[in-house]
Design a protein around this motif. Structure first.
Motif, mmCIF file in Angstrom:
data_model
loop_
_atom_site.group_PDB
_atom_site.id
_atom_site.type_symbol
_atom_site.label_atom_id
_atom_site.label_comp_id
_atom_site.label_asym_id
_atom_site.label_seq_id
_atom_site.Cartn_x
_atom_site.Cartn_y
_atom_site.Cartn_z
ATOM 1 N N SER A 47 -63.872 62.794 -47.758
ATOM 2 C CA SER A 47 -63.008 61.813 -49.024
ATOM 3 C C SER A 47 -61.478 62.944 -49.616
ATOM 4 O O SER A 47 -60.873 63.372 -48.604
ATOM 5 C CB SER A 47 -64.066 62.954 -50.407
ATOM 6 N N LEU A 48 -60.533 62.550 -50.169
ATOM 7 C CA LEU A 48 -59.551 62.502 -50.109
ATOM 8 C C LEU A 48 -59.353 63.479 -51.296
ATOM 9 O O LEU A 48 -59.608 63.082 -52.566
ATOM 10 C CB LEU A 48 -58.077 61.464 -50.264
ATOM 11 N N ASP A 49 -58.404 64.533 -51.433
ATOM 12 C CA ASP A 49 -58.082 65.985 -52.503
ATOM 13 C C ASP A 49 -56.531 65.151 -52.368
ATOM 14 O O ASP A 49 -56.085 66.121 -51.995
ATOM 15 C CB ASP A 49 -58.709 66.863 -52.030
ATOM 16 N N LYS A 50 -56.049 64.061 -53.486
ATOM 17 C CA LYS A 50 -55.090 63.849 -53.892
ATOM 18 C C LYS A 50 -54.046 65.160 -53.708
ATOM 19 O O LYS A 50 -53.116 65.113 -53.295
ATOM 20 C CB LYS A 50 -54.821 63.142 -54.519
ATOM 21 N N ASP A 51 -54.605 66.084 -54.870
ATOM 22 C CA ASP A 51 -53.853 66.884 -55.605
ATOM 23 C C ASP A 51 -53.281 68.129 -54.737
ATOM 24 O O ASP A 51 -52.309 67.597 -54.326
ATOM 25 C CB ASP A 51 -54.410 67.331 -56.570
ATOM 26 N N LYS A 52 -54.124 68.078 -53.625
ATOM 27 C CA LYS A 52 -53.254 68.970 -52.587
ATOM 28 C C LYS A 52 -53.190 68.722 -51.033
ATOM 29 O O LYS A 52 -53.421 68.942 -50.536
ATOM 30 C CB LYS A 52 -55.168 70.586 -52.512
ATOM 31 N N ASN A 53 -52.947 66.877 -51.368
ATOM 32 C CA ASN A 53 -52.849 66.451 -50.040
ATOM 33 C C ASN A 53 -53.715 66.488 -48.957
ATOM 34 O O ASN A 53 -53.018 67.237 -47.215
ATOM 35 C CB ASN A 53 -51.402 66.870 -50.224
ATOM 36 N N ARG A 54 -55.171 67.059 -49.000
ATOM 37 C CA ARG A 54 -56.291 67.750 -47.926
ATOM 38 C C ARG A 54 -57.392 66.037 -47.696
ATOM 39 O O ARG A 54 -57.939 65.772 -49.007
ATOM 40 C CB ARG A 54 -56.325 68.542 -48.366
ATOM 41 N N LEU A 55 -57.637 66.214 -46.821
ATOM 42 C CA LEU A 55 -58.440 65.515 -46.368
ATOM 43 C C LEU A 55 -60.052 66.847 -46.406
ATOM 44 O O LEU A 55 -59.865 67.939 -46.375
ATOM 45 C CB LEU A 55 -59.171 65.306 -45.422
ATOM 46 N N THR A 56 -60.898 66.394 -47.342
ATOM 47 C CA THR A 56 -61.619 66.767 -47.287
ATOM 48 C C THR A 56 -63.546 66.587 -46.909
ATOM 49 O O THR A 56 -64.124 65.603 -46.564
ATOM 50 C CB THR A 56 -62.812 67.588 -48.995
ATOM 51 N N ILE A 57 -64.176 67.695 -45.552
ATOM 52 C CA ILE A 57 -65.186 67.141 -44.863
ATOM 53 C C ILE A 57 -66.076 67.891 -45.155
ATOM 54 O O ILE A 57 -66.294 68.906 -45.258
ATOM 55 C CB ILE A 57 -64.748 67.624 -43.600
ATOM 56 N N ASP A 58 -67.210 67.499 -46.257
ATOM 57 C CA ASP A 58 -68.648 67.687 -46.122
ATOM 58 C C ASP A 58 -69.564 67.552 -44.930
ATOM 59 O O ASP A 58 -69.741 66.230 -44.907
ATOM 60 C CB ASP A 58 -69.001 67.534 -47.635
ATOM 61 N N LEU A 59 -70.317 68.815 -44.467
ATOM 62 C CA LEU A 59 -71.096 68.499 -43.683
ATOM 63 C C LEU A 59 -72.825 69.125 -44.534
ATOM 64 O O LEU A 59 -72.932 69.797 -44.153
ATOM 65 C CB LEU A 59 -71.264 69.199 -42.307
ATOM 66 N N THR A 60 -73.493 67.984 -44.446
ATOM 67 C CA THR A 60 -74.960 68.424 -45.316
ATOM 68 C C THR A 60 -75.743 68.315 -44.271
ATOM 69 O O THR A 60 -75.954 67.393 -43.779
ATOM 70 C CB THR A 60 -74.445 68.247 -45.997
ATOM 71 N N GLY A 61 -76.499 69.123 -44.432
ATOM 72 C CA GLY A 61 -78.167 68.916 -43.496
ATOM 73 C C GLY A 61 -79.215 70.948 -43.826
ATOM 74 O O GLY A 61 -79.170 69.729 -44.940
ATOM 75 N N SER A 62 -79.789 71.014 -42.775
ATOM 76 C CA SER A 62 -80.060 71.867 -43.774
ATOM 77 C C SER A 62 -79.161 73.017 -44.357
ATOM 78 O O SER A 62 -80.130 74.010 -45.624
ATOM 79 C CB SER A 62 -80.737 73.110 -42.852
ATOM 80 N N GLY A 63 -77.784 72.509 -44.779
ATOM 81 C CA GLY A 63 -76.863 73.500 -45.474
ATOM 82 C C GLY A 63 -75.752 72.515 -45.827
ATOM 83 O O GLY A 63 -75.767 71.499 -45.634
ATOM 84 N N LYS A 64 -75.534 73.446 -47.092
ATOM 85 C CA LYS A 64 -73.462 72.345 -47.150
ATOM 86 C C LYS A 64 -72.739 73.341 -46.995
ATOM 87 O O LYS A 64 -72.021 74.446 -47.312
ATOM 88 C CB LYS A 64 -73.747 71.587 -48.579
ATOM 89 N N ARG A 65 -71.430 72.744 -45.748
ATOM 90 C CA ARG A 65 -70.577 73.269 -45.182
ATOM 91 C C ARG A 65 -69.618 72.480 -45.798
ATOM 92 O O ARG A 65 -68.830 71.099 -45.708
ATOM 93 C CB ARG A 65 -70.825 73.511 -43.817
ATOM 94 N N THR A 66 -68.006 73.135 -46.445
ATOM 95 C CA THR A 66 -67.123 71.924 -46.697
ATOM 96 C C THR A 66 -65.745 72.767 -46.264
ATOM 97 O O THR A 66 -65.861 73.682 -45.899
ATOM 98 C CB THR A 66 -67.309 71.974 -47.680
ATOM 99 N N PHE A 67 -65.282 71.725 -45.541
ATOM 100 C CA PHE A 67 -63.712 71.912 -44.906
ATOM 101 C C PHE A 67 -62.394 71.455 -45.453
ATOM 102 O O PHE A 67 -63.113 70.115 -45.935
ATOM 103 C CB PHE A 67 -63.494 71.877 -43.325
ATOM 104 N N ASN A 68 -61.886 72.035 -45.724
ATOM 105 C CA ASN A 68 -60.786 71.144 -46.112
ATOM 106 C C ASN A 68 -59.197 70.941 -45.019
ATOM 107 O O ASN A 68 -59.175 71.985 -44.225
ATOM 108 C CB ASN A 68 -59.970 71.885 -47.018
ATOM 109 N N LEU A 69 -58.776 69.574 -44.847
ATOM 110 C CA LEU A 69 -58.291 69.782 -43.602
ATOM 111 C C LEU A 69 -56.996 69.273 -44.439
ATOM 112 O O LEU A 69 -56.747 68.232 -44.728
ATOM 113 C CB LEU A 69 -58.845 68.525 -42.131
ATOM 114 N N SER A 70 -55.909 70.147 -43.806
ATOM 115 C CA SER A 70 -54.183 69.360 -44.958
ATOM 116 C C SER A 70 -53.947 68.193 -43.906
ATOM 117 O O SER A 70 -54.114 68.043 -42.918
ATOM 118 C CB SER A 70 -52.895 71.104 -44.638
ATOM 119 N N LEU A 71 -53.685 67.566 -45.113
ATOM 120 C CA LEU A 71 -52.509 66.424 -44.069
ATOM 121 C C LEU A 71 -51.303 66.914 -43.995
ATOM 122 O O LEU A 71 -50.432 67.547 -44.499
ATOM 123 C CB LEU A 71 -52.318 65.389 -45.443
ATOM 124 N N ILE A 72 -50.976 66.576 -42.766
ATOM 125 C CA ILE A 72 -49.270 66.640 -42.114
ATOM 126 C C ILE A 72 -48.238 65.485 -42.321
ATOM 127 O O ILE A 72 -48.549 64.390 -42.464
ATOM 128 C CB ILE A 72 -49.785 67.005 -40.793
#
Lengths: 249, 249, 249
Positions: free
Chosen positions: B90-115
């Protein structure tokens, strides 16, 4: 002194893990088992290890002894053991060395010289923690690898309902949540939230304890050392203390 | 903007392959899917990629957007996904970054700044080919590895009955024939034989498309750019254009 | 000249092993098979190899021939063969090269230029041994790896009841016993004990013959060259001669 291990895995994996932190160590041998306490050369991490007589099929020792060895050499020898090998460790007093027999389809004998290694007696520091977390060991291992792709340090944050690991990098950041549930137990002191930062490089080495035990406990407090502990059914204890990275790092 | 992928493989492998050619890219997001068009820094190869809404279990976007990212960072994040994980971007407009959630046995969240990545708008060149070959993707992968042991360039030669790859080295040379048959389709223009040479280094990177699709098509003409294309059942298109090595190389 | 191999393994593994010792070699082709005799550049080891017509499904040759090739190139080509491939080797006299066809799910053709390689004719030295040991090839391979973690040389010691390999390092030493038994045959001359030392680096390369044969024979004498021999059911012979390390090394 004579020890027999029917299953070499516990000793082999422990030595692998410990050798990532320290090279020269002293094993203390007594009727209660084999103990080790060592500090890494950078003074950032401490490791304590115990293998009890229950881990051995035979455990004979007359008196307490300090046996200092080079872990790299011991690791190389244990690496040569096969899953079906029985390992017999005995002391060759005259030649001041350990004799390690690997017996399986054949018999292979290694001798490992004891080394002089005088370092002032170490003790585990007396630590008071405000948070203790128990999680599946493989999940901790995974989470630290997740953090490692974005930064070299990770923040551990515990509340009553959630344990979080967070890392922030230049272009990306990562967060893993462990909500309190069946396989994650969180026990907090008076504070509502406890937070501290640690070096991922060290945590990654410690997290390899997942090769030994299914569960790991993490104890810490605000900007305070971290205690990491693995236990195998009364046979083995592998613990670490890791200095915090203070917030203005 | 929010995308959900039940199977991370298509995205992960595509990013792996594309990141071998370019590091900074712009994904164009629209109702018709996600598109990418990029040229490698040496101006020798072009890659075009499309992931359609059919590849996602959920694909929501309000308006067209350009999202520029560092592919190495995205690759590192996707590499952390497990086969059973669901990926939510998903897009986090305020912080100008992508949020990438990996959900399986747990939930892990990565944010990747747009360049910021302003490069003049690229277009696929309008190319006219005299030969089009379709072969099993794994056979192309194999044949390029065969060529790679004798030279750094390969000649593609198509006749109506046969498609041949040839490479000549100092002490050895290699040749692989793909006779027109069930799994090899050759379609030629007016010419009786079409021939062109290409750099194996680039072809080897493109041929890794065999991890995505069972079949690959190669379109070319005499001393002319090569078009390599992989398609996955209306979900994914991965194409490349590769400049020829002219004969006096 | 035309040879067909239904199973590429014997040739491929042999070339892999020999190429660790020598790079440029001459294969002698005659009605009795393919022979090779070569000395390593350091003049420490000699390798002799024979592949008989029984190893081939087709073996045609009109006259005796010397074919010199670069083994690294041949190795790279054979490595590209798949288990199910048939290998056909023929001589392209006009172009002074070997043609190697790999046919399986497709047909791939490699040409390998013959090289000029004039070296004075070599002969196997006429050696008289006092001890001959036969052991399972995988056990020799293992034992040499055991020795390799403590030293760069190993002592072979044979008595009528036991064959021992011993290595001594700085901090550790290693010993493997092969008592005379079902799978270890010891045959001694007049002496009660025979002992010699050899370089582990070379032995490790030779011990890879365990990929070809189940059994290996070791023949030696006091401070004398070692003969290592592998045989595959009348199809293949791979032998080595290794100079001893004299005791004051």
């Amino acid at each position: 002194m004579r020890f027999t291990l029917a299953d070499s895995r516990l000793l082999r994996e422990s030595v692998n893990i410990i050798s990532e932190l320290v090279t020269e160590v002293t094993f203390k041998v007594s009727k209660s088992g084999i103990d080790l306490l060592a500090i890494d050369p950078a003074n950032v991490a401490m490791v304590d290890f115990k293998l009890t007589p229950a881990a051995f099929t035979e455990f004979e020792t007359e008196k307490d002894m300090d046996l200092s060895v080079n872990l790299e050499n011991l690791k190389a020898i244990l690496k040569r053991s096969k899953p079906e090998d029985t390992i017999i460790v005995s002391l060759d007093k005259d030649k001041n060395r350990l004799t390690i027999d690997l017996t399986g389809s054949g018999k292979r004998t290694f001798n490992l010289s004891l080394i002089d290694y005088d370092r002032e007696q170490q003790k585990l520091p007396n630590l008071k923690f405000n948070a203790k977390i128990t999680v599946p060991a493989s999940k901790l291992d995974d989470a630290i690898a997740d953090m490692g792709i974005v930064s070299d340090s990770v923040a551990l944050i515990a509340s009553n309902t959630n344990f979080t690991m967070k890392a922030e990098g230049n272009l990306s950041d990562a967060k893993v949540d462990f909500p309190a549930c069946d396989d994650t137990v969180i026990s907090l002191g008076k504070e509502e939230e406890v937070m501290a930062k640690y070096a991922i490089e060290y945590l990654a080495k410690m997290a390899r304890g997942s090769k030994l035990a299914d569960e790991v406990s993490l104890s810490f407090a605000n900007d305070y050392p971290l205690r990491v502990e693995y236990n195998v059914q009364g046979k083995l204890h592998l613990g670490f203390v890791l200095a915090p990275r203070v917030s203005n790092d």
